[in-house]
Structures are given as C-alpha cells and as structure tokens.
Design an enzyme around this catalytic site. Structure first.
Site, PDB file in Angstrom:
ATOM      1  N   ASP A  53      40.863  40.130  37.680  1.00 53.11           N
ATOM      2  CA  ASP A  53      41.734  40.417  38.820  1.00 53.11           C
ATOM      3  C   ASP A  53      41.983  41.922  38.907  1.00 53.11           C
ATOM      4  OD1 ASP A  53      43.675  39.208  40.882  1.00 53.11           O
ATOM      5  OD2 ASP A  53      44.923  40.663  39.808  1.00 53.11           O
TER       6      ASP A  53
ATOM      7  N   TYR B 156      45.492  49.341  42.008  1.00 49.09           N
ATOM      8  CA  TYR B 156      45.620  49.503  40.548  1.00 49.09           C
ATOM      9  C   TYR B 156      44.814  50.694  40.023  1.00 49.09           C
ATOM     10  CZ  TYR B 156      47.027  44.549  40.834  1.00 49.09           C
ATOM     11  OH  TYR B 156      47.615  43.355  41.166  1.00 49.09           O
TER      12      TYR B 156
ATOM     13  N   LYS C 254      41.860  43.452  46.077  1.00 51.91           N
ATOM     14  CA  LYS C 254      42.887  43.355  47.124  1.00 51.91           C
ATOM     15  C   LYS C 254      42.919  44.632  47.958  1.00 51.91           C
ATOM     16  CE  LYS C 254      45.512  41.034  43.502  1.00 51.91           C
ATOM     17  NZ  LYS C 254      45.248  41.790  42.248  1.00 51.91           N
TER      18      LYS C 254
ATOM     19  N   HIS D  30      47.032  42.392  49.858  1.00 50.41           N
ATOM     20  CA  HIS D  30      47.858  42.555  48.656  1.00 50.41           C
ATOM     21  C   HIS D  30      49.343  42.251  48.895  1.00 50.41           C
ATOM     22  CE1 HIS D  30      47.886  44.981  44.648  1.00 50.41           C
ATOM     23  NE2 HIS D  30      48.791  44.027  44.625  1.00 50.41           N
TER      24      HIS D  30
HETATM   25  N1  LIG Z   1      49.388  40.567  43.586  1.00 53.69           N
HETATM   26  C1  LIG Z   1      50.351  41.314  43.098  1.00 53.69           C
HETATM   27  O1  LIG Z   1      51.192  41.872  43.841  1.00 53.69           O
HETATM   28  C2  LIG Z   1      50.479  41.491  41.607  1.00 53.69           C
HETATM   29  C3  LIG Z   1      51.667  42.008  41.061  1.00 53.69           C
HETATM   30  C4  LIG Z   1      51.759  42.138  39.671  1.00 53.69           C
HETATM   31  C5  LIG Z   1      50.678  41.769  38.871  1.00 53.69           C
HETATM   32  N2  LIG Z   1      49.515  41.293  39.425  1.00 53.69           N
HETATM   33  C6  LIG Z   1      48.353  40.879  38.592  1.00 53.69           C
HETATM   34  O2  LIG Z   1      48.819  40.075  37.525  1.00 53.69           O
HETATM   35  C7  LIG Z   1      48.415  40.632  36.279  1.00 53.69           C
HETATM   36  C8  LIG Z   1      49.400  40.284  35.187  1.00 53.69           C
HETATM   37  O3  LIG Z   1      50.710  40.622  35.538  1.00 53.69           O
HETATM   38  P1  LIG Z   1      51.632  41.612  34.701  1.00 53.69           P
HETATM   39  O4  LIG Z   1      50.804  42.528  33.903  1.00 53.69           O
HETATM   40  O5  LIG Z   1      52.588  42.200  35.678  1.00 53.69           O
HETATM   41  O6  LIG Z   1      52.475  40.663  33.758  1.00 53.69           O
HETATM   42  P2  LIG Z   1      52.182  39.589  32.590  1.00 53.69           P
HETATM   43  O7  LIG Z   1      50.744  39.253  32.506  1.00 53.69           O
HETATM   44  O8  LIG Z   1      53.165  38.515  32.796  1.00 53.69           O
HETATM   45  O9  LIG Z   1      52.687  40.322  31.299  1.00 53.69           O
HETATM   46  C9  LIG Z   1      52.053  41.372  30.675  1.00 53.69           C
HETATM   47  C10 LIG Z   1      52.917  41.720  29.464  1.00 53.69           C
HETATM   48  O10 LIG Z   1      52.888  40.652  28.534  1.00 53.69           O
HETATM   49  C11 LIG Z   1      52.416  41.090  27.286  1.00 53.69           C
HETATM   50  N3  LIG Z   1      51.500  40.074  26.748  1.00 53.69           N
HETATM   51  C12 LIG Z   1      50.359  39.612  27.307  1.00 53.69           C
HETATM   52  N4  LIG Z   1      49.805  38.649  26.554  1.00 53.69           N
HETATM   53  C13 LIG Z   1      50.614  38.494  25.486  1.00 53.69           C
HETATM   54  C14 LIG Z   1      50.584  37.636  24.358  1.00 53.69           C
HETATM   55  N5  LIG Z   1      49.623  36.755  24.183  1.00 53.69           N
HETATM   56  N6  LIG Z   1      51.583  37.740  23.459  1.00 53.69           N
HETATM   57  C15 LIG Z   1      52.590  38.622  23.622  1.00 53.69           C
HETATM   58  N7  LIG Z   1      52.682  39.466  24.674  1.00 53.69           N
HETATM   59  C16 LIG Z   1      51.706  39.391  25.606  1.00 53.69           C
HETATM   60  C17 LIG Z   1      51.687  42.369  27.562  1.00 53.69           C
HETATM   61  O11 LIG Z   1      51.783  43.172  26.427  1.00 53.69           O
HETATM   62  P3  LIG Z   1      50.832  44.503  26.260  1.00 53.69           P
HETATM   63  O12 LIG Z   1      51.402  45.514  27.179  1.00 53.69           O
HETATM   64  O13 LIG Z   1      50.933  44.836  24.835  1.00 53.69           O
HETATM   65  O14 LIG Z   1      49.489  44.044  26.651  1.00 53.69           O
HETATM   66  C18 LIG Z   1      52.425  42.945  28.752  1.00 53.69           C
HETATM   67  O15 LIG Z   1      53.566  43.674  28.312  1.00 53.69           O
HETATM   68  C19 LIG Z   1      48.283  42.127  36.591  1.00 53.69           C
HETATM   69  O16 LIG Z   1      47.498  42.804  35.643  1.00 53.69           O
HETATM   70  C20 LIG Z   1      47.641  42.071  37.953  1.00 53.69           C
HETATM   71  O17 LIG Z   1      46.250  41.798  37.820  1.00 53.69           O
HETATM   72  C21 LIG Z   1      49.433  41.118  40.787  1.00 53.69           C
END
Ligand SMILES: NC(=O)c1ccc[n+]([C@@H]2O[C@H](COP(=O)([O-])OP(=O)(O)OC[C@H]3O[C@@H](n4cnc5c(N)ncnc54)[C@H](OP(=O)(O)O)[C@@H]3O)[C@@H](O)[C@H]2O)c1
Length: 267
Positions: free
Chosen positions: A33, A38, A63, A96
């Site tokens: 994704d 980004y 996106k 997006h």
């Molecule tokens: N469409 C949109 O508007 C939108 C908005 C936000 C996000 N996104 C997409 O969604 C993806 C994920 O969202 P996100 O990064 O915001 O949040 P997330 O995946 O809920 O959380 C990421 C956080 O969780 C930690 N983490 C991940 N796996 C883990 C595990 N197995 N054990 C412990 N901690 C863990 C990571 O630590 P580390 O930092 O150490 O890795 C990071 O701090 C983004 O990368 C993007 O592709 C889309």
C-alpha cells in the site's frame, strides 16, 4: 486482493525503506500500500524490482491526493505514480481523501478513466463516509472495489461496514493497530496468550476474520513485519471476536486531520 498488505507511510529512516519493503516481499507479502502523498512510491518500485516476484503475483495500491482532484491534475498524478513506481499499471487506484471543493463526478470520472485506459485494474476511494460512498457509487461508471478507512479494535465502523457490504465492496483497514496504541490492551494481551500469539496478531486477525475486510499495517522492525502476516494458523472463537468488538466503544480515531476530514459517521 491479498488480505494483508504492507503499509508504506512514514519512514523515519528513509535509507532503510527499500530494505524493509524488500523484506516484506521476501517473507510473503504480495500486497503493498503506497500513495503519492507518502513519497514512498520510488522505494516500492525499487523493492519490487529487487524482489524477483512476478508482476502478476503482486497487488500494488496507490492513491491520488485531494490536491489533485481536478481531472487534469488527477490524470497527471496517475502518470507520475506509474513512472515513479516503474510499473505499467497498478492493481488498485484510490482517491486518497474526499475533496469538497471539486465536484465528485469530475474526480470519479478521472478515476474511472484511469481504469478504462488500463492504468489500474481496480478503482476505489479512501476516507469516504457512507453518504460520500453512496454518492461515489451512483456517479461512477465503473465499480468501486474498496473504501480504505481507519478501522481497528478501538473504533466502531459498523455503518461503513454495512455500506461496503451493501455495495459488495471490501473495506481496507488502515492504522489497523491504531498506530500501536491498542497493543497493551489487557483483553488483546490475554487472548494473545491463549493462542501463543502477540497482541498485534490478535488485533489483525480480528479484522481479517470479518467478511470482506483487509488490513495494511506498517512496521519498521523485521520481526514485526513477519509477525503481521503470520495470521492464518489460528482462529479467534466467536466469543473472542465479540470481546474484542466491545473494545470499540472507546471510539478512538488516530487519523483525523482537521483540514481533510469529512463529517465522519459515528458508530
Ligand atoms: N488512506 C489513508 O488516508 C491512510 C491513512 C493512514 C495510514 N494509511 C495506510 O495504512 C498503513 C498503516 O497505518 P499506520 O502506519 O498509520 O498505523 P498502524 O499500522 O496501525 O501502526 C503502525 C505502528 O504500529 C507499530 N507496529 C506495527 N506492527 C507491530 C507489531 N507487530 N508489534 C508491535 N508494534 C507494531 C509500528 O511500530 P514501528 O514504528 O516500530 O514499526 C508503528 O508504530 C500506512 O502505512 C498506510 O499505508 C492510509
């Protein structure tokens, strides 16, 4: 679309981005994704070229930002994305964020045109409410495949889930770990112990065990990248699904930018 994708937003150490995306591909992720916003598309492209995985076995989502909602800007953004990724097409192209200043039919028209031109295999939206989703579907000449929204064990999204089901669409969950803030939850930790899994795996399993739901967690540690896709050798019981579902009453949104957010559906 593979149910677990690797999210590529925010790399605090950009030097490691290609290595980490490459690791995700090496350990079995087939869904990546990314987004123009980004700045990760060139790393995704480089990691894909280094991974030696056949293109037809990969699912790449990108996106177009709300700043490019006008038809000409939209078309240009898609072109730049493909060039940056080094791909002839993506598997899924999303709007997006909604853009209230541009008529939705114009942006949806540009999105559908990208599909008709073969630049993407599927199209969809992100951060659309039920009302916006209904409007988008009514105005789109092509079927919409997914709505990518925030959804995790601390946020109720029943209305959107029902709308996606009604339209035969997948819900793709971003921030499926609520950016880490659910990981010390006692219920998730207890259930994790029962299954010999981590709280992150239980939180992700709870999502992918729901019908037509996919997740795109982001992780920067190799062990966590591996953990987040290792979800298919255990199953949560009906009672565990309900217990985790009850945590959603906290109603905690972690992605809520004032300048972009629509009037979110509550509940
Ligand atoms: N469409 C949109 O508007 C939108 C908005 C936000 C996000 N996104 C997409 O969604 C993806 C994920 O969202 P996100 O990064 O915001 O949040 P997330 O995946 O809920 O959380 C990421 C956080 O969780 C930690 N983490 C991940 N796996 C883990 C595990 N197995 N054990 C412990 N901690 C863990 C990571 O630590 P580390 O930092 O150490 O890795 C990071 O701090 C983004 O990368 C993007 O592709 C889309």
């Amino acid at each position: 679309m593979p149910a677990v994708g690797y999210g590529t937003m925010l790399y605090p150490e950009p030097d490691r981005a290609v290595e980490l995306i490459g690791h995700a591909l090496a350990v079995g992720y087939r869904h990546i994704d990314t987004a123009r916003k980004y700045g990760s598309e060139h790393w995704v492209g480089e990691a894909i070229r280094g991974a030696g995985v056949a293109r037809e076995h990969l699912w790449v989502t990108t996106k177009v930002t709300e700043e490019d909602a006008r038809a000409n800007d939209f078309a240009q953004s898609v072109e730049v994305s493909l060039e940056t990724l080094g791909l002839d097409y993506v598997d899924l192209l999303l709007i997006h964020w909604p853009q209230p200043k541009v008529p939705l039919e114009e942006t949806i028209g540009a999105l559908a045109r990208a599909k008709q031109q073969g630049l993407t295999r599927n199209i969809g939206v992100s951060n659309f409410t039920v009302a916006l989703l209904d409007e988008a579907i009514a105005k789109s000449p092509e079927p919409l495949f997914t709505n990518q929204v925030e959804y995790h064990a601390y946020l109720r999204q029943d209305k959107l889930l029902a709308a996606c089901a009604r339209h035969g669409m997948t819900m793709t969950c971003y921030a499926p770990l609520a950016r880490g803030s659910i990981l010390s939850d006692p219920v998730l930790c207890e259930i994790a112990r029962t299954h010999g899994k981590t709280a992150a795996q239980v939180a992700l399993r709870w999502l992918v065990q729901q019908p037509m739901v996919a997740v795109v967690p982001r992780a920067l540690q190799v062990t966590e990248i591996e953990e987040n896709i290792d979800l298919f050798d255990f199953e949560l019981t009906g009672e565990e699904m309900i217990r985790i579902g009850e945590l959603r009453d906290r109603n905690m949104r972690v992605v809520d930018p004032e300048i972009r957010r629509p009037a979110w559906d509550e509940g």
